[in-house]
Design an enzyme around this catalytic site. Structure first.
Site, short mmCIF file in Angstrom:
data_model
loop_
_atom_site.label_atom_id
_atom_site.label_comp_id
_atom_site.label_asym_id
_atom_site.label_seq_id
_atom_site.Cartn_x
_atom_site.Cartn_y
_atom_site.Cartn_z
N GLU A 152 0.79 -1.25 0.00
CA GLU A 152 0.00 0.00 0.00
C GLU A 152 0.82 1.29 0.00
O GLU A 152 0.52 2.21 0.76
CB GLU A 152 -0.94 0.01 1.21
CG GLU A 152 -1.84 -1.21 1.29
CD GLU A 152 -2.78 -1.20 2.50
OE1 GLU A 152 -2.63 -0.33 3.37
OE2 GLU A 152 -3.66 -2.07 2.54
N GLU A 259 -6.36 -10.79 -0.62
CA GLU A 259 -7.15 -10.49 0.59
C GLU A 259 -8.64 -10.43 0.23
O GLU A 259 -9.34 -9.47 0.58
CB GLU A 259 -6.70 -9.17 1.21
CG GLU A 259 -5.21 -9.11 1.52
CD GLU A 259 -4.77 -7.85 2.26
OE1 GLU A 259 -5.62 -7.13 2.81
OE2 GLU A 259 -3.55 -7.61 2.30
C1 GLA Z 1 -4.88 -4.29 4.60
C2 GLA Z 1 -3.74 -5.14 5.09
C3 GLA Z 1 -4.21 -6.36 5.79
C4 GLA Z 1 -5.38 -6.12 6.70
C5 GLA Z 1 -6.44 -5.37 5.95
C6 GLA Z 1 -7.65 -5.10 6.78
O1 GLA Z 1 -5.47 -4.81 3.48
O2 GLA Z 1 -2.89 -5.54 4.07
O3 GLA Z 1 -3.17 -6.88 6.53
O4 GLA Z 1 -4.97 -5.41 7.83
O5 GLA Z 1 -5.90 -4.16 5.53
O6 GLA Z 1 -7.49 -5.26 8.12
#
Ligand code: GLA
Length: 351
Positions: A152, A259
């Site tokens: 990110e 994710e």
């Molecule tokens: C981001 C992070 C994850 C998690 C999510 C939501 O996507 O990469 O590790 O913390 O946020 O909690």
């Protein structure tokens, strides 16, 4: 947003007819890619463990390897939780994705300060990142096949390239470049990922792609791209997802969905309205439709996709409960609060 009128009722046979208790998701996707899930040590000691072993063949620590939990003080590591997850995977023959080495959240305070409490220098921060990455990766060398190295760093603001995090303010873009170099030196066999969200937004996507190209042309060892895929039943169209997979696959690097979840709320919160928290039949159908569409495309892009990981196990507990709206329950996964397969599950598993 869905602008066209689409019927979300599922026309396929009833769910029970499609239920095959002898097979889990991982079996349905055996010929495609591993199916993973993010986990905590507590879940691996409870009834979730049975479900995890039945349905998944890859795990990712949901929090245990983030910098603050695993490296709370400069000269102190806390390995217990991460070790227990890796040991569970070993005992049961699961793959492990490491998450995450460098992220602007969950950073321990000591990382960015010197001994007098002032901002650390760039050299100090880079040296600390190097030690962190080297220690963590070497401990799990041979047990973790892939790592989210940097998470990110691209801004969501269309007028800004990098996220203006404290890490960026102290080190500029160098910390991104260096993190991959440190990671590659620590474990030359690990597949190194850049991981980000809002990847379906064309402007952000173009920036992520630009970053990857920049790293690759500087010979930085970034090997693969993680698409977080925190999506919603309202906010993602087939056209958008196909454009996303196409653009990223044009880079010629492996992709993973890292994710995945499918919130039952629109991404943009209308603060004037109380949330409609009922997980109605209509929303269940919409979610099933959305998951089906995603996995159809994942299968279509199987040559590029080397893994799909869900973020959290079931609707019993997910990070989307209370986020971004306090007191709001979400139902974003394929298993309900009783750990039972949901309608969406069958749309993903029968094809
Ligand atoms: C981001 C992070 C994850 C998690 C999510 C939501 O996507 O990469 O590790 O913390 O946020 O909690």
């Amino acid at each position: 947003m869905f602008l066209v009128a689409v019927s979300f009722s599922c026309t396929t046979a009833n769910d029970n007819a499609k239920d095959d208790p002898t097979k889990g998701l991982k079996d349905h996707y055996n010929a495609f890619f591993p199916i993973g899930v993010s986990v905590s040590p507590a879940e691996l000691r409870s009834e979730e463990a049975t479900l995890i072993l039945k349905e998944f063949n890859s795990i990712t620590p949901v929090n245990a390897m983030k910098m603050k939990p695993i490296h709370p003080k400069e000269h102190e590591y806390y390995w217990k939780d991460a070790d227990s997850i890796v040991a569970f995977a070993k005992r049961n023959g699961l793959k492990v994705r490491g998450h995450v080495l460098v992220w602007h959240q969950e950073l321990p305070e000591w990382l960015l300060k010197d001994s007098t409490g002032k901002d650390a220098t760039k050299e100090q921060v880079l040296q600390r990142l190097k030690e962190h990455i080297t220690h963590v990766m070497q401990r799990y060398k041979g047990s973790i096949y892939a790592w989210d190295v940097v998470n990110e760093v691209i801004s969501d603001d269309k007028n800004e390239f990098y996220r203006p995090s404290p890490l960026y303010k102290l080190c500029g873009e160098d910390f991104i470049f260096k993190a991959f170099e440190y990671a590659h030196a620590a474990d030359p066999d690990a597949t190194l990922f850049y991981n980000d969200y809002n990847e379906t937004d064309p402007i952000k996507r173009a920036k992520i792609i630009q970053l990857i190209r920049k790293l690759r042309s500087a010979n930085i060892p970034v090997h693969a791209i993680g698409l977080q895929a925190h999506w919603s039943i309202y906010d993602l169209t087939e056209k958008e997802l196909e454009a996303t997979l196409k653009d990223f696959s044009n880079l010629g690097l492996p992709l993973q969905i890292t994710e995945l979840d499918m919130s039952i709320y629109p991404r943009i919160v209308d603060e004037k309205k109380a949330p409609d928290t009922l997980f109605s039949k209509e929303k269940q159908n919409r979610q099933a439709f959305q998951y089906k569409m995603c996995f159809e495309l994942f299968r279509k892009y199987r040559k590029h996709i080397t893994g799909v990981t869900f973020w959290n196990v079931s609707d019993k507990k997910s990070w989307l409960d209370n986020f971004p709206v306090k007191g709001r329950k979400d139902h974003p996964l394929l298993f309900n609060e009783m750990l039972k397969r949901k309608r969406a599950y069958y749309e993903v598993s029968s094809f």
